[in-house]
Enzyme design. Structure first.
Site, short mmCIF file in Angstrom:
data_model
loop_
_atom_site.label_atom_id
_atom_site.label_comp_id
_atom_site.label_asym_id
_atom_site.label_seq_id
_atom_site.Cartn_x
_atom_site.Cartn_y
_atom_site.Cartn_z
N ARG A 1 0.91 -0.75 -0.12
CA ARG A 1 -0.38 -0.10 -0.09
C ARG A 1 0.60 1.97 0.32
O ARG A 1 1.83 0.64 0.94
CB ARG A 1 -1.11 0.11 0.81
CG ARG A 1 -2.15 1.46 1.47
CD ARG A 1 -2.24 0.93 2.99
NE ARG A 1 -3.69 1.06 1.73
CZ ARG A 1 -5.17 0.55 2.41
NH1 ARG A 1 -5.25 1.56 3.01
NH2 ARG A 1 -6.39 0.39 2.15
N GLN B 1 -9.19 -3.73 -3.20
CA GLN B 1 -11.64 -3.50 -2.93
C GLN B 1 -12.29 -4.22 -3.97
O GLN B 1 -13.93 -3.85 -3.56
CB GLN B 1 -11.25 -1.99 -2.38
CG GLN B 1 -13.11 -1.49 -2.08
CD GLN B 1 -13.08 -1.78 -0.81
OE1 GLN B 1 -12.24 -1.86 0.89
NE2 GLN B 1 -14.40 -2.41 -0.30
N ASP C 1 -17.38 7.20 -1.27
CA ASP C 1 -15.78 7.52 -0.82
C ASP C 1 -15.96 9.02 0.13
O ASP C 1 -16.44 9.12 -0.26
CB ASP C 1 -15.33 6.94 -1.69
CG ASP C 1 -14.06 6.25 -1.34
OD1 ASP C 1 -13.24 6.94 -0.03
OD2 ASP C 1 -12.38 7.19 -1.94
N ARG D 1 -13.43 -8.52 1.73
CA ARG D 1 -12.24 -8.20 1.04
C ARG D 1 -11.34 -9.61 1.66
O ARG D 1 -10.60 -10.03 0.87
CB ARG D 1 -11.43 -7.54 2.03
CG ARG D 1 -11.85 -6.16 1.83
CD ARG D 1 -11.69 -5.10 0.67
NE ARG D 1 -10.62 -5.07 0.62
CZ ARG D 1 -9.74 -4.07 0.58
NH1 ARG D 1 -10.39 -3.40 1.66
NH2 ARG D 1 -8.53 -3.94 0.17
N CYS E 1 -16.38 1.69 0.39
CA CYS E 1 -15.00 0.91 1.13
C CYS E 1 -14.67 0.99 2.38
O CYS E 1 -14.21 0.36 2.40
CB CYS E 1 -14.12 1.11 -0.10
SG CYS E 1 -13.35 2.93 -0.17
N HIS F 1 -7.23 0.83 -6.39
CA HIS F 1 -7.32 -0.19 -5.20
C HIS F 1 -8.29 -0.89 -6.00
O HIS F 1 -9.30 -1.82 -5.57
CB HIS F 1 -8.46 0.58 -4.41
CG HIS F 1 -8.80 -0.03 -2.98
ND1 HIS F 1 -7.70 -1.10 -2.10
CD2 HIS F 1 -8.81 0.79 -1.41
CE1 HIS F 1 -7.48 -1.18 -1.42
NE2 HIS F 1 -8.19 -0.44 -0.75
N1 NVA Z 1 -10.23 6.90 -1.47
C1 NVA Z 1 -9.40 6.65 -0.11
C2 NVA Z 1 -10.13 4.95 -0.07
C3 NVA Z 1 -9.50 4.21 1.84
C4 NVA Z 1 -9.85 2.95 1.70
C5 NVA Z 1 -8.32 6.51 -0.10
O1 NVA Z 1 -7.15 6.08 -0.56
O2 NVA Z 1 -8.07 7.08 1.24
N1 CP Z 2 -10.86 -0.10 2.22
C1 CP Z 2 -9.94 0.27 2.53
O1 CP Z 2 -8.77 -0.38 2.12
O2 CP Z 2 -10.08 0.58 4.02
P1 CP Z 2 -8.16 -0.16 5.29
O3 CP Z 2 -7.99 1.21 4.56
O4 CP Z 2 -8.74 0.58 6.54
O5 CP Z 2 -7.30 -0.77 4.68
#
Ligand code: NVA
Ligand code: CP
Length: 292
Positions: free
Chosen positions: A102, A132, A220, A279, A251, A129
């Site tokens: 990540r 997800q 989101d 997930r 998500c 992502h």
């Molecule tokens: N768009 C959000 C998704 C989190 C799962 C982010 O990147 O923070």
């Molecule tokens: N939806 C998602 O990726 O959650 P986290 O940021 O908690 O991993």
């Protein structure tokens, strides 16, 4: 399939194979049927951003598959002190069976795949992502019994979720309406891809229009990790003119009374938390297909 970097790389058949295996693994877990496909395998999990779901579902999933997960915070790794990704990739490839990462830039994930020799899984970048969205597709298929022909509506800015949802839903035969505030559209790589689907894709500013007759409404956070200062600019309407039995997906993490109201969230909590659970199953399927 050698890696999971972004859904643009996958065929509809590969996505279907992941979803089918995910359903099977979910069934096996619920019924106590052993499925230790990754005995003796190790997954390194590199996190440059916070996570609850991704971290815990990958770690638990790897354990359930008989393998060993290693949580690697970028704060502790030399990569956090500037060791090049090319070297990190080549070193970790000699210890591990796969890497989940990540991070911010998609290029970092692509470079791990380019320089390493083990499967790389994108656990979220600023661009995509995919994990997800595989769970989202699994959940929608579970609740609606199909994907093909459904209308999917995303309300929010053109972020990593909008990008991956647009690609995943279009590839699986859904039509996609994005409602994004002006100035927050998805990047041209996504829009160019979406345009090849003709009238199955639209990008509008009006959330009510996008939600018209939708089978699934998705939203989101207004501001993704690292962009919190933008939140105020992104106020959007929600849950407008969808079908009465429309699903709501998020998500998570959710910000109540920002992108989603408490009322809508709680009315659809069952679907949203099933999505979060999925997930685990979807990622287990990805790990088995890549690392077995
Ligand atoms: N768009 C959000 C998704 C989190 C799962 C982010 O990147 O923070
Ligand atoms: N939806 C998602 O990726 O959650 P986290 O940021 O908690 O991993």
């Amino acid at each position: 399939m050698k890696h999971l970097l972004k859904l643009l790389d996958l065929t509809p058949e590969e996505i279907t194979e992941i979803l089918n295996l995910a359903d099977q693994l979910k069934y096996e877990l619920k019924n106590g049927i052993p499925h230790k496909h990754l005995e003796g395998k190790t997954l390194g999990m590199i996190f440059q951003k916070s996570s609850t779901r991704t971290r815990v579902s990958f770690e638990t999933g790897m354990y359930q598959l008989g393998g060993h997960p290693l949580f690697l915070s970028s704060k502790d790794l030399q990569i956090g002190r500037g060791e090049p990704v090319q070297d990190t990739a080549r070193v970790l490839s000699r210890y591990l069976s796969g890497i989940m990462i990540r991070t911010f830039e998609q290029k970092e994930v692509d470079d791990l795949a380019k320089y390493g020799s083990i499967p790389i899984i994108n656990g979220l970048t600023d661009f995509a992502h995919p994990c997800q969205v595989l769970a989202d597709l699994m959940t929608i298929r579970e609740f609606k019994n199909k994907l093909d022909g459904l209308k999917f509506c995303f309300i929010g800015d053109g972020n990593n979720m909008a990008n991956s949802l647009t690609v995943g839903c279009l590839k699986m035969g859904m039509s996609v309406s994005l409602a994004c505030p002006e100035g927050y559209y998805p990047p041209s790589e996504i829009l160019d891809f979406a345009k090849t689907y003709g009238d199955k894709f639209e990008l509008v500013n009006d959330p009510v229009r996008a939600a018209e007759n939708a089978d699934v409404i998705y939203t989101d956070v207004w501001a993704s990790m690292g962009q919190e200062g933008e939140a105020e600019k992104r106020k959007i309407a929600f849950m407008a003119a969808a079908k009465p039995d429309a699903m709501v997906q998020h998500c998570l993490p959710a910000h109540r009374e920002e992108e989603i109201t408490e009322k809508v969230f709680e009315a659809h909590a069952n679907e949203i938390f099933e999505e979060a659970e999925n997930r685990l199953h979807a990622q287990k399927a990805v790990m088995v297909l890549l690392m077995k």
